[in-house]
Design an enzyme around this catalytic site. Sequence first.
Site, PDB file in Angstrom:
ATOM      1  N   TYR A  87     -42.178 -35.011  28.122  1.00 12.05           N
ATOM      2  CA  TYR A  87     -41.127 -35.930  27.673  1.00 12.05           C
ATOM      3  C   TYR A  87     -41.771 -37.162  27.032  1.00 12.05           C
ATOM      4  O   TYR A  87     -41.202 -37.795  26.142  1.00 12.05           O
ATOM      5  CB  TYR A  87     -40.226 -36.304  28.856  1.00 12.05           C
ATOM      6  CG  TYR A  87     -38.796 -36.545  28.438  1.00 12.05           C
ATOM      7  CD1 TYR A  87     -37.941 -35.479  28.174  1.00 12.05           C
ATOM      8  CD2 TYR A  87     -38.297 -37.829  28.314  1.00 12.05           C
ATOM      9  CE1 TYR A  87     -36.635 -35.694  27.790  1.00 12.05           C
ATOM     10  CE2 TYR A  87     -36.991 -38.056  27.936  1.00 12.05           C
ATOM     11  CZ  TYR A  87     -36.169 -36.991  27.675  1.00 12.05           C
ATOM     12  OH  TYR A  87     -34.876 -37.216  27.301  1.00 12.05           O
ATOM     13  N   LYS A 129     -36.379 -44.137  26.763  1.00 13.70           N
ATOM     14  CA  LYS A 129     -35.230 -44.186  27.684  1.00 13.70           C
ATOM     15  C   LYS A 129     -35.347 -45.387  28.633  1.00 13.70           C
ATOM     16  O   LYS A 129     -34.329 -45.977  29.014  1.00 13.70           O
ATOM     17  CB  LYS A 129     -35.119 -42.882  28.482  1.00 13.70           C
ATOM     18  CG  LYS A 129     -34.711 -41.675  27.633  1.00 13.70           C
ATOM     19  CD  LYS A 129     -33.394 -41.904  26.902  1.00 13.70           C
ATOM     20  CE  LYS A 129     -32.864 -40.640  26.250  1.00 13.70           C
ATOM     21  NZ  LYS A 129     -31.748 -40.912  25.309  1.00 13.70           N
TER      22      LYS A 129
HETATM   23  P1  NAP Z   1     -28.097 -33.413  20.064  1.00 15.91           P
HETATM   24  O1  NAP Z   1     -26.859 -32.626  20.026  1.00 15.91           O
HETATM   25  O2  NAP Z   1     -29.257 -32.911  19.279  1.00 15.91           O
HETATM   26  O3  NAP Z   1     -27.761 -34.933  19.709  1.00 15.91           O
HETATM   27  C1  NAP Z   1     -28.743 -35.863  19.311  1.00 15.91           C
HETATM   28  C2  NAP Z   1     -28.169 -36.546  18.114  1.00 15.91           C
HETATM   29  O4  NAP Z   1     -28.997 -37.640  17.659  1.00 15.91           O
HETATM   30  C3  NAP Z   1     -28.049 -35.576  16.931  1.00 15.91           C
HETATM   31  O5  NAP Z   1     -26.745 -35.672  16.417  1.00 15.91           O
HETATM   32  C4  NAP Z   1     -29.082 -36.128  15.979  1.00 15.91           C
HETATM   33  O6  NAP Z   1     -28.857 -35.809  14.621  1.00 15.91           O
HETATM   34  C5  NAP Z   1     -28.944 -37.603  16.255  1.00 15.91           C
HETATM   35  N1  NAP Z   1     -29.950 -38.384  15.571  1.00 15.91           N
HETATM   36  C6  NAP Z   1     -31.305 -38.226  15.579  1.00 15.91           C
HETATM   37  N2  NAP Z   1     -31.873 -39.125  14.766  1.00 15.91           N
HETATM   38  C7  NAP Z   1     -30.857 -39.877  14.245  1.00 15.91           C
HETATM   39  C8  NAP Z   1     -30.792 -40.955  13.325  1.00 15.91           C
HETATM   40  N3  NAP Z   1     -31.898 -41.475  12.771  1.00 15.91           N
HETATM   41  N4  NAP Z   1     -29.578 -41.469  13.005  1.00 15.91           N
HETATM   42  C9  NAP Z   1     -28.445 -40.962  13.544  1.00 15.91           C
HETATM   43  N5  NAP Z   1     -28.436 -39.939  14.402  1.00 15.91           N
HETATM   44  C10 NAP Z   1     -29.641 -39.399  14.752  1.00 15.91           C
HETATM   45  O7  NAP Z   1     -28.657 -33.560  21.575  1.00 15.91           O
HETATM   46  P2  NAP Z   1     -28.019 -34.170  22.908  1.00 15.91           P
HETATM   47  O8  NAP Z   1     -28.813 -33.546  23.985  1.00 15.91           O
HETATM   48  O9  NAP Z   1     -26.560 -34.059  22.890  1.00 15.91           O
HETATM   49  O10 NAP Z   1     -28.467 -35.695  22.842  1.00 15.91           O
HETATM   50  C11 NAP Z   1     -27.556 -36.774  22.944  1.00 15.91           C
HETATM   51  C12 NAP Z   1     -28.095 -37.864  23.858  1.00 15.91           C
HETATM   52  O11 NAP Z   1     -28.132 -37.353  25.189  1.00 15.91           O
HETATM   53  C13 NAP Z   1     -29.499 -38.323  23.543  1.00 15.91           C
HETATM   54  O12 NAP Z   1     -29.603 -39.716  23.759  1.00 15.91           O
HETATM   55  C14 NAP Z   1     -30.324 -37.574  24.566  1.00 15.91           C
HETATM   56  O13 NAP Z   1     -31.571 -38.175  24.835  1.00 15.91           O
HETATM   57  C15 NAP Z   1     -29.382 -37.663  25.739  1.00 15.91           C
HETATM   58  N6  NAP Z   1     -29.671 -36.736  26.840  1.00 15.91           N
HETATM   59  C16 NAP Z   1     -29.732 -35.401  26.621  1.00 15.91           C
HETATM   60  C17 NAP Z   1     -30.014 -34.546  27.688  1.00 15.91           C
HETATM   61  C18 NAP Z   1     -30.141 -33.070  27.464  1.00 15.91           C
HETATM   62  O14 NAP Z   1     -30.775 -32.404  28.284  1.00 15.91           O
HETATM   63  N7  NAP Z   1     -29.561 -32.518  26.422  1.00 15.91           N
HETATM   64  C19 NAP Z   1     -30.220 -35.075  28.970  1.00 15.91           C
HETATM   65  C20 NAP Z   1     -30.133 -36.449  29.173  1.00 15.91           C
HETATM   66  C21 NAP Z   1     -29.857 -37.281  28.099  1.00 15.91           C
HETATM   67  P3  NAP Z   1     -29.826 -34.624  13.989  1.00 15.91           P
HETATM   68  O15 NAP Z   1     -29.420 -33.348  14.654  1.00 15.91           O
HETATM   69  O16 NAP Z   1     -29.550 -34.664  12.547  1.00 15.91           O
HETATM   70  O17 NAP Z   1     -31.249 -35.016  14.305  1.00 15.91           O
END
Ligand code: NAP
Length: 258
Positions: free
Chosen positions: A158, A165
């Site tokens: 990570y 984070k």
């Molecule tokens: P996700 O569907 O891939 O969402 C991440 C989003 O961030 C995507 O829409 C991505 O767009 C966007 N992004 C990246 N760079 C960007 C930029 N420069 N400007 C605007 N948008 C941007 O994944 P997710 O897991 O749902 O993630 C959402 C949040 O949840 C994140 O903060 C992540 O760290 C957090 N989270 C996730 C998990 C997990 O296991 N999935 C666990 C805990 C926390 P692109 O696809 O175009 O890059």
Amino acid sequence: MRAIDLRGKRALVLGVANRRSLAWAIADALAAAGCRLALAYQNERLRENVEALASAHEGSLLAPCDVTEPEQVRALFETLERAWGALDILVHSVAYAPRQELEGQFLQTSLEGWRTAMEVSAYSLLATAREAVRLMGEEGGSILALTFLASERVFPNYNVMGSAKAALEHIVRQLAFELGPRQVRVNAISAGPVATLSARGIAGFTQMLAHHRERAPLRRNIEPREVGDTALFLCSPLASGITGSVIFVDAGYHIMGI
Ligand code: NAP
């Protein structure tokens, strides 16, 4: 009858990439409670996906916004101001680090990788909150970010995202303090692992899912819907006394010692 009624509220959700995105689970829950939605996606590549999803909630606004481009951030909020005049809820569900930084040694983190991860995954909360608060009226509002336990514990691979984070959670607390007098609440959800687009970019993610399933008190992984439900609660008047908090939606994994 709706358990939580957010009719008349206006929510901007950043970070919808596809139907698996936690941002979408949150947007869906907010819309089901009556919220008007604006969905921001990173670039045109994602537009079709997001349009298809948004069609489930008539009248949703769609706008591109790369959070590293100040002009685009400004333009997004100008669009909202023209369309709605005000904003009640901001959901920040955006994170990114270059893939090579999410495997191997943290010791080798490049300055460029560090800057990118911090800018996209942490600073962008400040940049968007600043604009959002401008549109929040006397009743205040709610700001919500998505975080992960790697902010305080070690998760191999990570790496720099753990640093991002930790910074994000600090921003949540500092903003909660500064914006409290304006009745703007700022919180984070710490989600357990969910197989989304960006999570799959982390080396060893599938093993991590299995490990959580085995060790978490509830003996399972979480569902995106559970993140959506908690987000709905945190953005609603039922959570009016909660600010500056990180709420875990991880089937209890974070309480375990071994
Ligand atoms: P996700 O569907 O891939 O969402 C991440 C989003 O961030 C995507 O829409 C991505 O767009 C966007 N992004 C990246 N760079 C960007 C930029 N420069 N400007 C605007 N948008 C941007 O994944 P997710 O897991 O749902 O993630 C959402 C949040 O949840 C994140 O903060 C992540 O760290 C957090 N989270 C996730 C998990 C997990 O296991 N999935 C666990 C805990 C926390 P692109 O696809 O175009 O890059």
